[in-house]
Scaffold this motif. Structure first.
Motif, mmCIF file in Angstrom:
data_model
loop_
_atom_site.group_PDB
_atom_site.id
_atom_site.type_symbol
_atom_site.label_atom_id
_atom_site.label_comp_id
_atom_site.label_asym_id
_atom_site.label_seq_id
_atom_site.Cartn_x
_atom_site.Cartn_y
_atom_site.Cartn_z
ATOM 1 N N GLY A 283 32.891 48.983 16.555
ATOM 2 C CA GLY A 283 33.334 50.357 16.815
ATOM 3 C C GLY A 283 32.477 51.065 17.853
ATOM 4 N N SER A 284 31.407 50.423 18.325
ATOM 5 C CA SER A 284 30.589 51.012 19.384
ATOM 6 C C SER A 284 30.803 50.201 20.648
ATOM 7 C CB SER A 284 29.112 50.923 19.026
ATOM 8 O OG SER A 284 28.802 51.920 18.120
ATOM 9 N N PHE A 285 31.066 50.892 21.731
ATOM 10 C CA PHE A 285 31.306 50.178 22.976
ATOM 11 C C PHE A 285 30.266 50.567 24.005
ATOM 12 C CE2 PHE A 285 35.344 50.453 20.760
ATOM 13 C CZ PHE A 285 35.620 49.112 20.640
ATOM 14 N N PRO A 286 29.839 49.584 24.802
ATOM 15 C CA PRO A 286 28.740 49.827 25.731
ATOM 16 C C PRO A 286 29.215 50.379 27.076
ATOM 17 C CG PRO A 286 29.391 47.539 25.837
ATOM 18 C CD PRO A 286 30.292 48.183 24.821
ATOM 19 N N PHE A 287 28.235 50.764 27.876
ATOM 20 C CA PHE A 287 28.490 50.981 29.298
ATOM 21 C C PHE A 287 28.178 49.671 30.000
ATOM 22 C CE2 PHE A 287 26.008 51.050 33.174
ATOM 23 C CZ PHE A 287 27.009 51.411 34.061
ATOM 24 N N PHE A 288 29.044 49.240 30.897
ATOM 25 C CA PHE A 288 28.652 48.178 31.813
ATOM 26 C C PHE A 288 29.450 48.285 33.112
ATOM 27 C CE2 PHE A 288 31.676 45.889 28.901
ATOM 28 C CZ PHE A 288 32.689 45.603 29.808
ATOM 29 N N ALA A 289 28.841 47.777 34.183
ATOM 30 C CA ALA A 289 29.552 47.676 35.454
ATOM 31 C C ALA A 289 29.348 46.258 35.975
ATOM 32 C CB ALA A 289 29.016 48.696 36.446
ATOM 33 N N VAL A 290 30.436 45.616 36.313
ATOM 34 C CA VAL A 290 30.390 44.231 36.789
ATOM 35 C C VAL A 290 30.831 44.224 38.248
ATOM 36 C CG1 VAL A 290 31.305 41.900 36.425
ATOM 37 C CG2 VAL A 290 31.172 43.500 34.504
ATOM 38 N N PHE A 291 29.987 43.676 39.110
ATOM 39 C CA PHE A 291 30.339 43.584 40.528
ATOM 40 C C PHE A 291 30.460 42.108 40.855
ATOM 41 C CE2 PHE A 291 27.875 47.320 39.676
ATOM 42 C CZ PHE A 291 28.457 48.337 40.427
ATOM 43 N N LEU A 292 31.681 41.653 41.031
ATOM 44 C CA LEU A 292 31.907 40.233 41.264
ATOM 45 C C LEU A 292 32.271 39.994 42.720
ATOM 46 C CD1 LEU A 292 34.229 38.852 38.459
ATOM 47 C CD2 LEU A 292 32.244 37.684 39.401
ATOM 48 N N ASN A 293 31.655 38.981 43.307
ATOM 49 C CA ASN A 293 32.062 38.592 44.653
ATOM 50 C C ASN A 293 32.592 37.179 44.618
ATOM 51 O OD1 ASN A 293 31.634 40.838 46.376
ATOM 52 N ND2 ASN A 293 29.475 40.641 45.801
ATOM 53 N N ILE A 294 33.834 37.055 45.021
ATOM 54 C CA ILE A 294 34.539 35.785 44.905
ATOM 55 C C ILE A 294 35.119 35.468 46.277
ATOM 56 C CG2 ILE A 294 36.551 34.709 43.799
ATOM 57 C CD1 ILE A 294 36.207 36.596 41.475
ATOM 58 N N PRO A 295 35.090 34.214 46.728
ATOM 59 C CA PRO A 295 35.700 33.914 48.033
ATOM 60 C C PRO A 295 37.138 34.441 48.063
ATOM 61 C CG PRO A 295 34.601 31.983 47.135
ATOM 62 C CD PRO A 295 34.545 33.031 46.071
ATOM 63 N N ALA A 296 37.495 35.091 49.172
ATOM 64 C CA ALA A 296 38.792 35.786 49.236
ATOM 65 C C ALA A 296 39.962 34.880 48.840
ATOM 66 C CB ALA A 296 38.991 36.360 50.628
ATOM 67 N N GLY A 297 39.871 33.605 49.174
ATOM 68 C CA GLY A 297 40.972 32.696 48.862
ATOM 69 C C GLY A 297 41.090 32.367 47.378
ATOM 70 N N GLU A 298 40.079 32.721 46.597
ATOM 71 C CA GLU A 298 40.058 32.382 45.168
ATOM 72 C C GLU A 298 40.609 33.505 44.295
ATOM 73 O OE1 GLU A 298 38.367 29.344 43.602
ATOM 74 O OE2 GLU A 298 39.243 28.883 45.551
ATOM 75 N N VAL A 299 41.021 34.587 44.933
ATOM 76 C CA VAL A 299 41.480 35.724 44.139
ATOM 77 C C VAL A 299 42.729 36.325 44.784
ATOM 78 C CG1 VAL A 299 39.751 37.183 45.292
ATOM 79 C CG2 VAL A 299 40.781 37.985 43.227
ATOM 80 N N ASP A 300 43.707 36.673 43.954
ATOM 81 C CA ASP A 300 44.932 37.266 44.483
ATOM 82 C C ASP A 300 44.988 38.734 44.081
ATOM 83 O OD1 ASP A 300 47.388 37.835 45.459
ATOM 84 O OD2 ASP A 300 48.487 36.335 44.297
ATOM 85 N N VAL A 301 44.965 39.632 45.087
ATOM 86 C CA VAL A 301 45.023 41.068 44.759
ATOM 87 C C VAL A 301 46.444 41.602 44.905
ATOM 88 C CG1 VAL A 301 42.651 41.660 45.332
ATOM 89 C CG2 VAL A 301 44.363 41.699 47.127
ATOM 90 N N ASN A 302 47.334 40.721 45.307
ATOM 91 C CA ASN A 302 48.686 41.184 45.603
ATOM 92 C C ASN A 302 49.627 40.987 44.413
ATOM 93 O OD1 ASN A 302 50.585 42.322 47.212
ATOM 94 N ND2 ASN A 302 51.082 40.443 48.347
ATOM 95 N N ILE A 303 49.147 41.297 43.203
ATOM 96 C CA ILE A 303 50.005 41.057 42.039
ATOM 97 C C ILE A 303 50.384 42.346 41.327
ATOM 98 C CG2 ILE A 303 49.164 38.716 41.561
ATOM 99 C CD1 ILE A 303 47.474 40.026 39.272
ATOM 100 N N HIS A 304 49.930 43.493 41.815
ATOM 101 C CA HIS A 304 50.204 44.756 41.135
ATOM 102 C C HIS A 304 50.494 45.802 42.215
ATOM 103 C CE1 HIS A 304 49.305 48.451 38.945
ATOM 104 N NE2 HIS A 304 49.526 47.772 37.842
ATOM 105 N N PRO A 305 51.541 46.651 42.023
ATOM 106 C CA PRO A 305 51.884 47.602 43.088
ATOM 107 C C PRO A 305 50.719 48.518 43.468
ATOM 108 C CG PRO A 305 53.236 47.987 41.102
ATOM 109 C CD PRO A 305 52.470 46.719 40.893
ATOM 110 N N ALA A 306 49.894 48.896 42.484
ATOM 111 C CA ALA A 306 48.761 49.770 42.822
ATOM 112 C C ALA A 306 47.469 48.963 42.959
ATOM 113 C CB ALA A 306 48.613 50.865 41.774
ATOM 114 N N LYS A 307 47.573 47.640 43.027
ATOM 115 C CA LYS A 307 46.434 46.713 43.167
ATOM 116 C C LYS A 307 45.415 46.890 42.045
ATOM 117 C CE LYS A 307 46.598 47.608 48.175
ATOM 118 N NZ LYS A 307 46.304 48.939 48.701
ATOM 119 N N ARG A 308 45.875 47.306 40.887
ATOM 120 C CA ARG A 308 44.928 47.553 39.790
ATOM 121 C C ARG A 308 44.477 46.264 39.117
ATOM 122 N NH1 ARG A 308 47.495 52.689 38.495
ATOM 123 N NH2 ARG A 308 49.091 51.646 37.318
#
Ligand SMILES: Nc1ncnc2c1ncn2[C@@H]1O[C@H](COP(=O)(O)OP(=O)(O)OP(=O)(O)O)[C@@H](O)[C@H]1O
Ligand SMILES: [Mg+2]
Length: 609
Positions: A283-308
């Motif tokens: 029932g307790s949730f933490p703060f965290f921020a994750v900054f991931l860097n992935i080769p552009a070809g390994e990730v598809d950002v074109n799957i959501h109209p607002a790129k969310r």
């Protein structure tokens, strides 16, 4: 006669705009992204009526050539990609060439811009996508200045769907905070009705920017980084993890960025929250921020109209890396002994296991080494239910696999009447036989073992009493000799301002100590954890228009301590209070408060017939 015809351009543009621009926050997101893509290092946004009447953004980016000004408001006009293959290696936030076209179609827009090569700036005025004028204007230096007025003026259905200013502003702040965290070297300012909401100077390190944006204490953040390869592709990650001193009752302080883009990724969030079970109670949730860097070809950002959302090719192999990194940082750098009021330690015991062992056992059962591959997949927005991997003495099947004959069913209330009445009678006459890990109270009755979840039961009791008191207008309050001070985020501050009266009515008397800190002078007596309860009330939607039921539910959410040892007198009292409740067998948030394990069930488990 032909029935099929092409839609006129004005209709097409409104349909397209509908997909991308849901509310003022979507405009803020698109405009901010454009400014950042243009290399701006100083961005200011002024809002009126939470952006409904004005969103005005000014940046010091590259500016736009006069010849391009009209083109950029056409559909699929972009300077960011050229060929289809570019879609598989996107390095900018924008790439579809649809944002300005969409915004322009549903508002009154004035865009002024100047590049460093131009002598003078140019201003383009559009209304509902139609050009009103294009003329030279004065412009200091280089950059772009866009005013969006009367958003949705020609799409009344959309306009009607907008929520209160507090809610819309909240959404804008959520978007703004994400980019603020990501671009710590950029000066960013957000004002509403002429008043600064956030005014962030550039910072050298990311923790400082996070602290400024979310009003958190930098000393409670742990930073850890790692470069690694998956399938010979280079990955890197930076984790900024809040320690146990930063906890929330919701997952609203969790940020994920993939290749410089704020995104939602349920599975990554799930795995990190799971790892936090090592140091935080349920029932307790933490703060965290994750900054991931992935080769552009390994990730598809074109799957959501607002790129969310994004799709990561190697995600299954990524989770263990993230979990291990997070676990190591939490275990080596955060002081878990400081657990304070949320400690789940058992009372002094001669040979008790170490905090780390207990924490591990709690999260992963009694396994000595962690086996991430067995972790369950997150399911759709369910409450954070009992972890089926947790092993405890009875090794019960998770109650999600419903076995109506053995466990208290929780679905249709009508169907449950009979078993509930039956459970009521059984519990009333059952004999208390002890407690288990200070979490469950055990009772025996004839041929059944009954278990009360101490925490869920306490929540049900507090919720029903508070609701009665709110309805009668007689909330019993507790005055504090010295006020409890709580540092609020901008969103929380705005909701508090908005709901000051409602908070007073339910017993929270507060005043602002400074621009960011609230002092709580009194609180409803039924609440056990002032800060959690207060934050819960300030999270999400405004409470000014909420009904007493949802206010009581929110105030009680996770505000009752668990893990307290109860003496037999307290147990008797809790059972009595629970049985007096109108709906004793579920907590206000839908979890069961009582489970029944029959002798038949146990016999079957022991293979006795
Ligand atoms: N603030 C800005 N500074 C400089 N150029 C800008 C700015 N805003 C927009 N532009 C230019 O206008 C073009 C169109 O912007 P728009 O946001 O519509 O599309 P995009 O950013 O290319 O893609 P997306 O639709 O995915 O956001 C951009 O490609 C860019 O060249
Ligand atoms: Mg864009």
């Amino acid at each position: 006669m032909k029935k099929v015809r092409l839609l006129p351009p004005q209709v097409i543009s409104k349909i397209a705009a509908g997909e991308i621009i849901e509310r003022p926050a979507s405009v803020v997101k698109e405009l901010l992204e454009n400014s950042l893509d243009a290399g701006a290092t100083d961005i200011t946004i002024h809002l009126k009526d939470a952006g409904k009447t004005l969103i005005h953004i000014q940046d010091n980016g590259s500016g736009i050539e006069a010849d391009d000004l009209e083109t950029i408001f056409q559909r699929h006009a972009t300077s960011k990609i050229r060929h289809a293959e570019d879609l598989f290696a996107i390095h900018s936030l924008g790439f579809r060439g649809e944002a300005l076209y969409s915004v322009g179609a549903i508002s009154d827009t004035i865009l002024k811009s100047k590049t460093s090569q131009q002598e003078t700036g140019f201003a383009l005025h559009l209304r509902g996508g139609e050009k009103v004028s294009l003329k030279p204007c004065t412009f200091k230096d280089h950059g772009t200045d866009i005013e969006i007025k009367e958003l949705f003026f020609n799409t009344p259905a959309r306009r009607k769907f907008l929520k209160t200013n507090t809610t819309e502003l909240n959404q804008i702040l959520n978007i703004f905070s994400n980019y603020a965290i990501l671009h710590n070297q950029c000066r960013l300012r957000l004002t509403h009705q002429g008043r600064d909401l956030l005014n962030l100077a550039p910072t050298e390190d990311i923790n400082a920017r996070i602290a400024d944006t979310l009003n958190l204490d930098k000393k409670h953040m742990i930073l850890t980084e790692k470069a690694f390869s998956l399938d010979r592709q280079p990955y890197s990650v930076t984790l900024v993890l809040g320690d146990i001193n930063i906890t929330r009752t919701r997952r609203d302080m969790q940020f994920l960025f993939v290749n410089g883009r704020p995104v939602a990724h349920k599975n990554i969030s799930f795995h990190l929250n799971k790892t936090y079970n090592l140091i935080l109670p349920d029932g307790s949730f933490p703060f965290f921020a994750v900054f991931l860097n992935i080769p552009a070809g390994e990730v598809d950002v074109n799957i959501h109209p607002a790129k969310r959302e994004v799709k990561i090719k190697q995600e299954q192999r990524l989770y263990p890396v993230l979990r291990a990194l997070c676990e190591e940082a939490l275990m080596t750098q955060s002081n878990i002994k400081q657990a304070g009021p949320f400690t789940f330690e058992t009372p002094a015991n001669a040979d008790k296991p170490s905090a780390l062992e207990r924490a591990r056992a709690r999260s992963y059962g009694n396994k000595t080494s962690l086996d991430y591959s067995r972790a369950e997949a997150p399911s759709e927005d369910r409450p954070d239910r009992a972890d089926p991997n947790t092993s405890f003495a009875f090794s019960l099947p998770s109650y999600e696999k419903e076995e109506p004959s053995l466990f208290t069913p929780q679905a249709d209330p009508d169907l449950l009447r009979a078993p509930k009445d039956h459970l009521h009678t059984k519990l009333a006459s059952a004999r208390f036989i002890g407690s288990f890990i200070n979490k469950y109270l055990l009772f025996e009755n004839d041929r059944s073992l009954l278990l009360i979840d101490q925490h869920a039961a306490a929540e049900r009791i507090a919720y029903e009493s508070l609701l009665r008191q709110i309805r009668k207008g007689t909330v019993e309050t507790q005055m504090l000799l010295s006020p409890v001070t709580i540092k609020l985020t901008v969103q929380e501050r705005l909701i508090r301002e908005d709901a000051h009266e409602e908070l007073e009515k339910i017993g929270f008397s507060t005043s602002m100590l400074d621009a960011e800190t609230v002092a709580v002078h009194s609180y409803p007596q039924l609440i056990k954890d002032i800060e959690r309860s207060f934050r819960q009330l300030l999270s999400g939607e405004t409470i000014a228009t909420s009904d007493p039921d949802s206010i009581a539910r929110r105030a009680c959410r996770s505000s009752v301590m668990s893990g307290d040892k109860m003496n037999p007198e307290q147990v008797r009292h809790q059972r009595e209070q629970l049985l007096k409740c109108l709906d004793p067998f579920t907590c206000p948030h839908g979890r069961p408060t009582v489970l029944e394990i029959t002798q038949d069930f146990l016999d079957k488990q022991f293979l006795r017939g």
